[in-house]
Write a protein that holds these residues in place. Sequence first.
Motif, PDB file in Angstrom:
ATOM      1  N   ARG A 151      -3.232  -8.529  -5.583  1.00  0.00           N
ATOM      2  CA  ARG A 151      -4.380  -8.450  -6.714  1.00  0.00           C
ATOM      3  C   ARG A 151      -5.423  -7.494  -6.398  1.00  0.00           C
ATOM      4  NH1 ARG A 151      -4.832 -13.152  -3.638  1.00  0.00           N
ATOM      5  NH2 ARG A 151      -6.753 -13.444  -2.478  1.00  0.00           N
ATOM      6  N   VAL A 152      -6.274  -7.161  -7.203  1.00  0.00           N
ATOM      7  CA  VAL A 152      -7.606  -6.653  -7.268  1.00  0.00           C
ATOM      8  C   VAL A 152      -8.646  -7.396  -7.717  1.00  0.00           C
ATOM      9  CG1 VAL A 152      -8.868  -4.528  -7.952  1.00  0.00           C
ATOM     10  CG2 VAL A 152      -6.261  -4.386  -7.486  1.00  0.00           C
ATOM     11  N   GLU A 153      -9.637  -7.606  -6.803  1.00  0.00           N
ATOM     12  CA  GLU A 153     -10.921  -8.347  -7.415  1.00  0.00           C
ATOM     13  C   GLU A 153     -12.175  -7.614  -6.883  1.00  0.00           C
ATOM     14  OE1 GLU A 153     -11.223 -11.545  -3.728  1.00  0.00           O
ATOM     15  OE2 GLU A 153      -9.418 -11.579  -4.981  1.00  0.00           O
ATOM     16  N   LEU A 154     -13.284  -8.066  -7.101  1.00  0.00           N
ATOM     17  CA  LEU A 154     -14.547  -7.265  -6.907  1.00  0.00           C
ATOM     18  C   LEU A 154     -14.545  -7.020  -5.413  1.00  0.00           C
ATOM     19  CD1 LEU A 154     -17.118  -8.941  -8.983  1.00  0.00           C
ATOM     20  CD2 LEU A 154     -16.241  -6.912  -9.471  1.00  0.00           C
ATOM     21  N   GLY A 155     -14.566  -5.751  -4.950  1.00  0.00           N
ATOM     22  CA  GLY A 155     -14.867  -5.473  -3.731  1.00  0.00           C
ATOM     23  C   GLY A 155     -13.665  -5.509  -2.770  1.00  0.00           C
ATOM     24  N   LYS A 156     -12.420  -5.894  -3.369  1.00  0.00           N
ATOM     25  CA  LYS A 156     -11.102  -5.901  -2.597  1.00  0.00           C
ATOM     26  C   LYS A 156     -10.145  -5.663  -3.153  1.00  0.00           C
ATOM     27  CE  LYS A 156     -10.182 -10.013  -0.902  1.00  0.00           C
ATOM     28  NZ  LYS A 156      -9.943 -11.154  -0.127  1.00  0.00           N
ATOM     29  N   VAL A 157      -9.038  -5.016  -2.533  1.00  0.00           N
ATOM     30  CA  VAL A 157      -7.597  -4.765  -3.019  1.00  0.00           C
ATOM     31  C   VAL A 157      -6.792  -5.584  -1.869  1.00  0.00           C
ATOM     32  CG1 VAL A 157      -5.941  -3.373  -3.421  1.00  0.00           C
ATOM     33  CG2 VAL A 157      -8.126  -2.568  -4.126  1.00  0.00           C
ATOM     34  N   ARG A 158      -5.822  -6.397  -2.289  1.00  0.00           N
ATOM     35  CA  ARG A 158      -4.827  -6.859  -1.644  1.00  0.00           C
ATOM     36  C   ARG A 158      -3.470  -6.355  -1.885  1.00  0.00           C
ATOM     37  NH1 ARG A 158      -4.995 -12.702   0.287  1.00  0.00           N
ATOM     38  NH2 ARG A 158      -6.254 -11.729   1.809  1.00  0.00           N
ATOM     39  N   LEU A 159      -2.817  -5.625  -0.695  1.00  0.00           N
ATOM     40  CA  LEU A 159      -1.624  -4.858  -1.022  1.00  0.00           C
ATOM     41  C   LEU A 159      -0.597  -5.667  -0.428  1.00  0.00           C
ATOM     42  CD1 LEU A 159      -2.768  -1.227   0.515  1.00  0.00           C
ATOM     43  CD2 LEU A 159      -2.609  -2.099  -2.089  1.00  0.00           C
ATOM     44  N   ASN A 160       0.891  -5.635  -0.979  1.00  0.00           N
ATOM     45  CA  ASN A 160       1.991  -6.087  -0.294  1.00  0.00           C
ATOM     46  C   ASN A 160       2.428  -5.632   1.022  1.00  0.00           C
ATOM     47  OD1 ASN A 160       2.174  -7.758  -2.670  1.00  0.00           O
ATOM     48  ND2 ASN A 160       3.197  -6.119  -3.553  1.00  0.00           N
ATOM     49  N   THR A 161       2.105  -4.354   1.189  1.00  0.00           N
ATOM     50  CA  THR A 161       2.413  -3.601   2.543  1.00  0.00           C
ATOM     51  C   THR A 161       1.636  -2.680   2.862  1.00  0.00           C
ATOM     52  OG1 THR A 161       3.955  -2.112   1.638  1.00  0.00           O
ATOM     53  CG2 THR A 161       4.841  -4.152   2.280  1.00  0.00           C
ATOM     54  N   GLN A 162       1.378  -2.123   4.140  1.00  0.00           N
ATOM     55  CA  GLN A 162       0.563  -1.073   4.439  1.00  0.00           C
ATOM     56  C   GLN A 162       0.802   0.311   3.785  1.00  0.00           C
ATOM     57  OE1 GLN A 162      -1.717  -1.726   7.081  1.00  0.00           O
ATOM     58  NE2 GLN A 162      -2.647   0.460   6.735  1.00  0.00           N
ATOM     59  N   MET A 163      -0.099   1.025   3.522  1.00  0.00           N
ATOM     60  CA  MET A 163      -0.201   2.464   2.966  1.00  0.00           C
ATOM     61  C   MET A 163       0.254   3.359   4.007  1.00  0.00           C
ATOM     62  SD  MET A 163      -2.403   3.084  -0.072  1.00  0.00           S
ATOM     63  CE  MET A 163      -3.792   1.983  -0.167  1.00  0.00           C
ATOM     64  N   ASP A 164       0.953   4.248   3.813  1.00  0.00           N
ATOM     65  CA  ASP A 164       1.241   5.449   4.666  1.00  0.00           C
ATOM     66  C   ASP A 164      -0.184   6.385   4.448  1.00  0.00           C
ATOM     67  OD1 ASP A 164       1.559   7.858   3.028  1.00  0.00           O
ATOM     68  OD2 ASP A 164       3.628   6.730   2.623  1.00  0.00           O
ATOM     69  N   GLU A 165      -0.379   7.097   5.791  1.00  0.00           N
ATOM     70  CA  GLU A 165      -1.541   7.764   5.601  1.00  0.00           C
ATOM     71  C   GLU A 165      -1.661   8.726   4.678  1.00  0.00           C
ATOM     72  OE1 GLU A 165      -2.807   9.976   9.515  1.00  0.00           O
ATOM     73  OE2 GLU A 165      -1.632   8.472  10.340  1.00  0.00           O
ATOM     74  N   VAL A 166      -0.545   9.212   4.243  1.00  0.00           N
ATOM     75  CA  VAL A 166      -0.791  10.123   2.937  1.00  0.00           C
ATOM     76  C   VAL A 166      -1.316   9.597   1.793  1.00  0.00           C
ATOM     77  CG1 VAL A 166       0.523  11.970   1.460  1.00  0.00           C
ATOM     78  CG2 VAL A 166       0.930  11.884   4.031  1.00  0.00           C
ATOM     79  N   ALA A 167      -0.562   8.567   1.272  1.00  0.00           N
ATOM     80  CA  ALA A 167      -0.793   7.735   0.228  1.00  0.00           C
ATOM     81  C   ALA A 167      -2.182   7.149   0.279  1.00  0.00           C
ATOM     82  CB  ALA A 167       0.207   6.451  -0.214  1.00  0.00           C
TER      83      ALA A 167
END
Length: 181
Positions: free
Chosen positions: A31-47
Amino acid sequence: MVDILIKNMVCPRCIMAVENVLNQQKIRFERVELGKVRLNTQMDEVAYGIFETEIEKLGFEILKDRDVQRIEKIKNLFTLLFQKEEIPSGLNISTYINSHIPEDYSMLSHLFSSMEGITIEKYFISLKIEKVKEWLFYEELTLSEMAYKLDYSSVQHLSSQFKKITGMTPSEYRKLRKMEI
Protein backbone atom coordinates in the motif's frame (compact mmCIF):
# COMPACT_ATOMS: atom_id res chain seq x y z
CA MET A 1 7.54 -5.96 4.66
CA VAL A 2 9.67 -2.90 3.97
CA ASP A 3 8.56 0.67 4.65
CA ILE A 4 9.96 3.64 2.77
CA LEU A 5 9.15 7.05 4.21
CA ILE A 6 8.60 9.81 1.66
CA LYS A 7 8.60 13.56 2.27
CA ASN A 8 6.12 16.03 0.71
CA MET A 9 3.22 13.63 0.23
CA VAL A 10 0.27 15.77 1.26
CA CYS A 11 -2.81 14.64 -0.63
CA PRO A 12 -4.51 11.73 -2.40
CA ARG A 13 -2.98 12.83 -5.74
CA CYS A 14 0.47 12.42 -4.20
CA ILE A 15 -0.42 8.84 -3.29
CA MET A 16 -1.58 8.18 -6.87
CA ALA A 17 1.61 9.73 -8.28
CA VAL A 18 3.83 7.46 -6.16
CA GLU A 19 1.67 4.44 -7.01
CA ASN A 20 2.11 5.27 -10.71
CA VAL A 21 5.91 5.32 -10.34
CA LEU A 22 5.81 1.98 -8.51
CA ASN A 23 3.56 0.46 -11.17
CA GLN A 24 5.71 1.81 -14.04
CA GLN A 25 8.77 0.21 -12.45
CA LYS A 26 6.80 -2.98 -11.77
CA ILE A 27 7.63 -2.78 -8.06
CA ARG A 28 5.22 -4.83 -5.97
CA PHE A 29 3.80 -2.94 -3.03
CA GLU A 30 1.24 -3.59 -0.35
CA ARG A 31 0.00 0.00 0.00
CA VAL A 32 0.86 3.66 -0.36
CA GLU A 33 -0.33 6.21 2.17
CA LEU A 34 0.62 9.77 3.08
CA GLY A 35 4.35 9.77 3.69
CA LYS A 36 4.88 6.02 3.35
CA VAL A 37 5.17 3.15 0.90
CA ARG A 38 4.92 -0.41 2.19
CA LEU A 39 6.66 -2.87 -0.10
CA ASN A 40 6.21 -6.63 -0.17
CA THR A 41 9.97 -7.19 -0.52
CA GLN A 42 13.20 -5.21 -0.43
CA MET A 43 14.14 -3.40 -3.68
CA ASP A 44 17.55 -4.00 -5.19
CA GLU A 45 19.91 -1.01 -5.36
CA VAL A 46 19.27 -0.27 -9.03
CA ALA A 47 15.48 -0.29 -8.66
CA TYR A 48 15.76 1.81 -5.50
CA GLY A 49 17.93 4.37 -7.30
CA ILE A 50 15.51 4.62 -10.22
CA PHE A 51 12.53 4.88 -7.85
CA GLU A 52 14.25 7.64 -5.86
CA THR A 53 15.10 9.59 -9.05
CA GLU A 54 11.56 9.29 -10.40
CA ILE A 55 9.82 10.46 -7.24
CA GLU A 56 12.28 13.35 -6.87
CA LYS A 57 11.15 14.52 -10.32
CA LEU A 58 7.66 14.75 -8.81
CA GLY A 59 8.86 16.80 -5.84
CA PHE A 60 9.10 14.00 -3.29
CA GLU A 61 12.09 12.85 -1.28
CA ILE A 62 12.93 9.58 0.44
CA LEU A 63 13.58 10.12 4.13
CA LYS A 64 16.63 8.33 5.40
CA ASP A 65 17.53 10.06 8.66
CA ARG A 66 15.51 8.89 11.69
CA ASP A 67 15.07 12.42 13.09
CA VAL A 68 13.83 13.71 9.74
CA GLN A 69 11.38 10.79 9.66
CA ARG A 70 10.00 11.79 13.07
CA ILE A 71 9.44 15.37 11.94
CA GLU A 72 7.75 14.21 8.78
CA LYS A 73 5.45 11.92 10.78
CA ILE A 74 4.33 14.91 12.86
CA LYS A 75 3.67 16.97 9.73
CA ASN A 76 1.75 14.08 8.14
CA LEU A 77 -0.42 13.77 11.27
CA PHE A 78 -1.34 17.43 10.94
CA THR A 79 -1.97 17.05 7.19
CA LEU A 80 -4.42 14.22 7.87
CA LEU A 81 -6.10 16.27 10.58
CA PHE A 82 -6.58 19.28 8.30
CA GLN A 83 -7.93 17.13 5.48
CA LYS A 84 -10.90 16.37 7.74
CA GLU A 85 -11.55 20.14 7.70
CA GLU A 86 -12.64 20.19 11.32
CA ILE A 87 -10.36 20.07 14.31
CA PRO A 88 -11.84 18.21 17.27
CA SER A 89 -12.96 20.53 20.04
CA GLY A 90 -10.37 20.91 22.78
CA LEU A 91 -7.63 19.16 20.80
CA ASN A 92 -4.42 18.92 22.79
CA ILE A 93 -1.51 18.84 20.35
CA SER A 94 0.86 16.87 22.59
CA THR A 95 -1.79 14.24 23.38
CA TYR A 96 -2.72 13.99 19.70
CA ILE A 97 0.91 13.48 18.65
CA ASN A 98 1.60 11.00 21.46
CA SER A 99 -1.45 8.96 20.49
CA HIS A 100 0.17 8.36 17.09
CA ILE A 101 3.87 8.61 17.91
CA PRO A 102 4.54 7.01 21.30
CA GLU A 103 7.69 8.95 22.10
CA ASP A 104 8.48 11.62 24.67
CA TYR A 105 6.67 14.77 23.53
CA SER A 106 9.22 17.18 24.97
CA MET A 107 11.97 15.39 23.01
CA LEU A 108 9.88 15.50 19.81
CA SER A 109 9.06 19.16 20.44
CA HIS A 110 12.72 20.05 20.93
CA LEU A 111 13.71 18.05 17.83
CA PHE A 112 11.00 19.72 15.75
CA SER A 113 12.04 23.21 16.89
CA SER A 114 15.72 22.59 16.26
CA MET A 115 15.16 21.15 12.79
CA GLU A 116 12.31 23.34 11.57
CA GLY A 117 13.14 26.61 13.34
CA ILE A 118 9.59 26.86 14.69
CA THR A 119 7.74 25.21 17.57
CA ILE A 120 5.17 22.51 16.90
CA GLU A 121 2.47 24.79 18.27
CA LYS A 122 3.42 27.69 15.98
CA TYR A 123 3.61 25.29 13.04
CA PHE A 124 0.10 24.06 13.89
CA ILE A 125 -1.19 27.64 14.10
CA SER A 126 0.38 28.44 10.72
CA LEU A 127 -1.50 25.47 9.22
CA LYS A 128 -4.73 26.79 10.72
CA ILE A 129 -4.10 30.20 9.15
CA GLU A 130 -3.34 28.60 5.77
CA LYS A 131 -6.69 26.79 6.01
CA VAL A 132 -8.41 30.11 6.78
CA LYS A 133 -6.73 31.69 3.74
CA GLU A 134 -8.01 28.83 1.58
CA TRP A 135 -11.55 29.23 2.87
CA LEU A 136 -11.40 33.02 2.45
CA PHE A 137 -10.20 32.62 -1.13
CA TYR A 138 -13.04 30.28 -2.04
CA GLU A 139 -15.54 32.13 0.15
CA GLU A 140 -16.83 28.82 1.46
CA LEU A 141 -17.49 29.73 5.09
CA THR A 142 -18.18 32.65 7.39
CA LEU A 143 -15.54 33.61 9.94
CA SER A 144 -17.77 32.14 12.66
CA GLU A 145 -17.87 28.80 10.85
CA MET A 146 -14.10 28.90 10.33
CA ALA A 147 -13.49 29.65 14.00
CA TYR A 148 -15.73 26.74 15.01
CA LYS A 149 -14.17 24.27 12.54
CA LEU A 150 -10.63 25.19 13.60
CA ASP A 151 -11.45 25.09 17.33
CA TYR A 152 -10.90 28.78 18.03
CA SER A 153 -12.60 30.11 21.15
CA SER A 154 -14.02 33.04 19.15
CA VAL A 155 -13.95 34.89 15.83
CA GLN A 156 -11.86 37.56 17.57
CA HIS A 157 -9.23 34.97 18.55
CA LEU A 158 -9.06 33.68 14.98
CA SER A 159 -8.86 37.24 13.60
CA SER A 160 -6.11 38.30 15.99
CA GLN A 161 -4.01 35.22 15.18
CA PHE A 162 -4.62 35.76 11.47
CA LYS A 163 -3.47 39.39 11.72
CA LYS A 164 -0.45 38.45 13.83
CA ILE A 165 0.73 35.97 11.19
CA THR A 166 -0.31 37.67 7.94
CA GLY A 167 -0.20 41.33 8.97
CA MET A 168 -3.80 41.88 7.88
CA THR A 169 -7.29 41.04 9.04
CA PRO A 170 -9.27 38.27 7.34
CA SER A 171 -11.48 40.95 5.72
CA GLU A 172 -8.45 42.80 4.35
CA TYR A 173 -7.06 39.53 3.04
CA ARG A 174 -10.35 38.67 1.33
CA LYS A 175 -10.48 42.11 -0.34
CA LEU A 176 -6.85 41.84 -1.45
CA ARG A 177 -7.48 38.40 -2.99
CA LYS A 178 -10.54 39.73 -4.86
CA MET A 179 -8.46 42.57 -6.32
CA GLU A 180 -5.83 40.08 -7.55
CA ILE A 181 -8.36 38.02 -9.49
